[in-house]
Scaffold this active site. Structure first.
Site, short mmCIF file in Angstrom:
data_model
loop_
_atom_site.label_atom_id
_atom_site.label_comp_id
_atom_site.label_asym_id
_atom_site.label_seq_id
_atom_site.Cartn_x
_atom_site.Cartn_y
_atom_site.Cartn_z
N ASN A 158 56.43 30.54 67.73
CA ASN A 158 57.12 30.24 68.99
C ASN A 158 58.14 31.33 69.32
OD1 ASN A 158 56.17 27.89 70.48
ND2 ASN A 158 56.74 26.67 68.68
N ASP A 227 51.68 33.84 67.98
CA ASP A 227 51.12 33.50 66.67
C ASP A 227 51.00 34.80 65.86
OD1 ASP A 227 50.04 30.49 67.03
OD2 ASP A 227 49.78 31.62 68.90
N ASP A 256 45.37 25.24 73.34
CA ASP A 256 46.05 26.23 74.19
C ASP A 256 46.35 27.53 73.42
OD1 ASP A 256 47.83 24.64 72.77
OD2 ASP A 256 49.08 24.12 74.50
N HIS A 257 46.15 27.51 72.10
CA HIS A 257 46.26 28.73 71.28
C HIS A 257 44.86 29.19 70.86
CE1 HIS A 257 50.68 28.32 70.14
NE2 HIS A 257 50.42 27.13 70.65
#
Length: 266
Positions: A158, A227, A256-257
């Site tokens: 994040n 990430d 969403d990743h």
DNA sequence: ATGGTCGCCGAGCGA
């Protein structure tokens, strides 16, 4: 050894896409975040039937991390050290965001899987929790360096490290993912002596690992790179390659990743 | 555009 980190945004919602991805790409190790499941609810048998050893650190509804490995997993620890003394007693350990295990392939590698707090809204108590959590991560990272371990810390940090890691950096200026104090905390860890695997191999902009579900972010390529893999020097010596598997975001019922990979000579 | 979309569960929060 091919290792992928992947924030799957719910193991139950992602089970079909996740197993198809494992089948197609065959990671030796998959480090998962946001399993959003308690340990007893994690569908471990599905992954065990695919040849993976499974270790989880979950909680009800939110957060939760896991490691899947085709190689044996040893010395598993759950939770980031330092929680009990960091604030009010035990508060920092209520959220399941961290797991470590040693993967024993050709050479043993200490794998640290993390889901760093989002921290919004900032400022506020959630942002203070993020910065406190990063101080604890820095302490653990320093220990790994001091012991000269072949180790990596990977997961959803994040943190947008630099402006080139966002399609629209101005939109993130005051966000907990890109605020100066967040990026400084990330750099304090990095500057202990880690190699940020992706940036070490790709200096350019336009490489993202997350696109919001909202407002057509994927279609507009309005992404961010949050990430990451941080490698100790002993681990960086083994780095063959690092890449982002972008096309996963365009598949059926995606997270969403997307997965980020390293290939190690280990 | 004061919304927009997901996933947890089964309301509203977290992201």
């Amino acid at each position: 050894m091919k290792i992928a980190t992947f924030n799957i945004n719910g193991v139950k919602a992602r089970i079909e896409a996740l197993t198809a991805w494992l089948d197609a790409t065959q990671p030796d190790v998959a480090v998962l975040q946001e399993i959003k499941s308690v340990d007893e609810g994690f569908p471990r048998e599905i992954f065990e039937d695919m040849g993976y050893n499974v270790e989880t650190h979950g909680q009800k509804g939110f957060n939760g991390v896991a490691i899947l490995s085709k190689f044996p997993l040893e010395d598993v620890t759950r939770g980031l050290p330092g929680g009990a003394g960091a604030g009010r007693e035990g508060v920092d350990d209520e959220e399941a965001r961290y797991i470590e295990a040693t993967v024993v392939g050709l050479k043993p590698v200490r794998i640290c899987g993390l889901y760093l707090p989002n921290g919004n809204p900032a400022p506020g108590p959630k942002f203070a929790y993020k910065l406190r959590w990063m101080e604890r991560l820095q302490a653990r990272a320093q220990d790994l360096l001091s012991h000269e371990e072949v180790a990596l810390l990977c997961g959803d940090y994040n943190i947008i490290p630099q402006a080139e890691d966002a399609a629209r950096p101005d939109a993130w200026r005051d966000d907990a993912l890109f605020r100066l104090d967040s990026r400084e905390a990330f750099r304090r860890i990095l500057n202990l002596g880690f190699t940020e695997a992706f940036r070490s191999r790709e200096a350019g902009s336009g490489h993202y690992s997350f696109w919001d579900y909202q407002a057509g972010a994927w279609e507009k390529n309005n992404g961010i790179r949050i990430d990451h893999f941080l490698l100790t020097p002993q681990c960086a010596d083994l780095l063959n390659d690092c890449w982002i598997e972008k096309d996963v975001r365009g598949r059926e019922k995606p997270s969403d990743h997307v997965p980020v990979w390293v290939d190690l000579a280990a």
